[in-house]
Design a protein around this motif. Sequence first.
Motif, PDB file in Angstrom:
ATOM      1  N   HIS A  81       0.866  -1.179   0.000  1.00 50.01           N
ATOM      2  CA  HIS A  81       0.000   0.000   0.000  1.00 50.01           C
ATOM      3  C   HIS A  81       0.908   1.236   0.000  1.00 50.01           C
ATOM      4  CE1 HIS A  81      -3.194   2.593   2.002  1.00 50.01           C
ATOM      5  NE2 HIS A  81      -3.812   2.081   0.950  1.00 50.01           N
ATOM      6  N   CYS A 124       1.161   3.572   1.986  1.00 47.06           N
ATOM      7  CA  CYS A 124       1.638   3.896   3.337  1.00 47.06           C
ATOM      8  C   CYS A 124       2.822   3.009   3.726  1.00 47.06           C
ATOM      9  CB  CYS A 124       0.511   3.736   4.361  1.00 47.06           C
ATOM     10  SG  CYS A 124       0.048   2.025   4.681  1.00 47.06           S
ATOM     11  N   GLY A 151       2.513  -0.436   4.200  1.00 45.99           N
ATOM     12  CA  GLY A 151       2.015  -1.698   4.737  1.00 45.99           C
ATOM     13  C   GLY A 151       1.617  -2.664   3.634  1.00 45.99           C
ATOM     14  N   ASP A 152       1.769  -3.967   3.898  1.00 44.74           N
ATOM     15  CA  ASP A 152       1.361  -4.951   2.897  1.00 44.74           C
ATOM     16  C   ASP A 152       0.440  -6.016   3.479  1.00 44.74           C
ATOM     17  OD1 ASP A 152       3.266  -6.253   4.406  1.00 44.74           O
ATOM     18  OD2 ASP A 152       4.285  -7.170   2.705  1.00 44.74           O
ATOM     19  N   PHE A 210      -3.365  -6.806   4.952  1.00 43.97           N
ATOM     20  CA  PHE A 210      -4.728  -6.305   4.912  1.00 43.97           C
ATOM     21  C   PHE A 210      -5.661  -7.314   5.579  1.00 43.97           C
ATOM     22  CE2 PHE A 210      -2.422  -4.352   1.522  1.00 43.97           C
ATOM     23  CZ  PHE A 210      -2.927  -3.063   1.428  1.00 43.97           C
ATOM     24  N   CYS A 219      -6.338  -1.809   5.338  1.00 41.36           N
ATOM     25  CA  CYS A 219      -4.896  -1.836   5.577  1.00 41.36           C
ATOM     26  C   CYS A 219      -4.647  -1.883   7.083  1.00 41.36           C
ATOM     27  CB  CYS A 219      -4.242  -0.606   4.963  1.00 41.36           C
ATOM     28  SG  CYS A 219      -2.456  -0.498   5.247  1.00 41.36           S
ATOM     29  N   GLU A 220      -3.817  -2.815   7.533  1.00 39.59           N
ATOM     30  CA  GLU A 220      -3.513  -2.950   8.964  1.00 39.59           C
ATOM     31  C   GLU A 220      -2.630  -1.799   9.457  1.00 39.59           C
ATOM     32  OE1 GLU A 220      -3.730  -6.162  11.217  1.00 39.59           O
ATOM     33  OE2 GLU A 220      -5.596  -6.188  10.093  1.00 39.59           O
ATOM     34  N   THR A 221      -1.893  -1.135   8.565  1.00 38.29           N
ATOM     35  CA  THR A 221      -0.972  -0.077   8.956  1.00 38.29           C
ATOM     36  C   THR A 221      -1.672   1.267   9.137  1.00 38.29           C
ATOM     37  OG1 THR A 221       0.786  -1.202   7.733  1.00 38.29           O
ATOM     38  CG2 THR A 221       1.207   1.065   8.380  1.00 38.29           C
ATOM     39  N   CYS A 222      -2.425   1.697   8.115  1.00 41.60           N
ATOM     40  CA  CYS A 222      -3.018   3.042   8.167  1.00 41.60           C
ATOM     41  C   CYS A 222      -4.532   3.047   8.367  1.00 41.60           C
ATOM     42  CB  CYS A 222      -2.670   3.828   6.904  1.00 41.60           C
ATOM     43  SG  CYS A 222      -3.438   3.217   5.402  1.00 41.60           S
ATOM     44  N   ASP A 251      -9.652   1.622   4.025  1.00 36.35           N
ATOM     45  CA  ASP A 251     -10.341   0.450   3.491  1.00 36.35           C
ATOM     46  C   ASP A 251     -10.634   0.651   2.018  1.00 36.35           C
ATOM     47  OD1 ASP A 251     -13.187   1.347   3.058  1.00 36.35           O
ATOM     48  OD2 ASP A 251     -13.018   1.746   5.197  1.00 36.35           O
TER      49      ASP A 251
END
Length: 65
Positions: free
Chosen positions: A18, A20, A22-23, A25, A38-41, A44
């Motif tokens: 992504h 941001c 993060g990879d 989800f 996304c688990e980082t930012c 959705d």
Amino acid sequence: MQIKPIHLNDRLQLRKPHPCGGDIFRVLRVGSDVRIVCETCGRDMTLERVKLEKAIKKTFPAEIN
């Protein structure tokens, strides 16, 4: 073509990160379109299932409580 099993709350590592960085989800909704976050930012997005299946690198199954 085989349909890959995608379940609610599975965590998916995608081939392309992504913006941001993060990879990883998490799956929020499953159907012909799949909604992931996304688990980082926390952003959705909704993707076509076929397109998402091609982008999956690794699947981490949801933990059952």
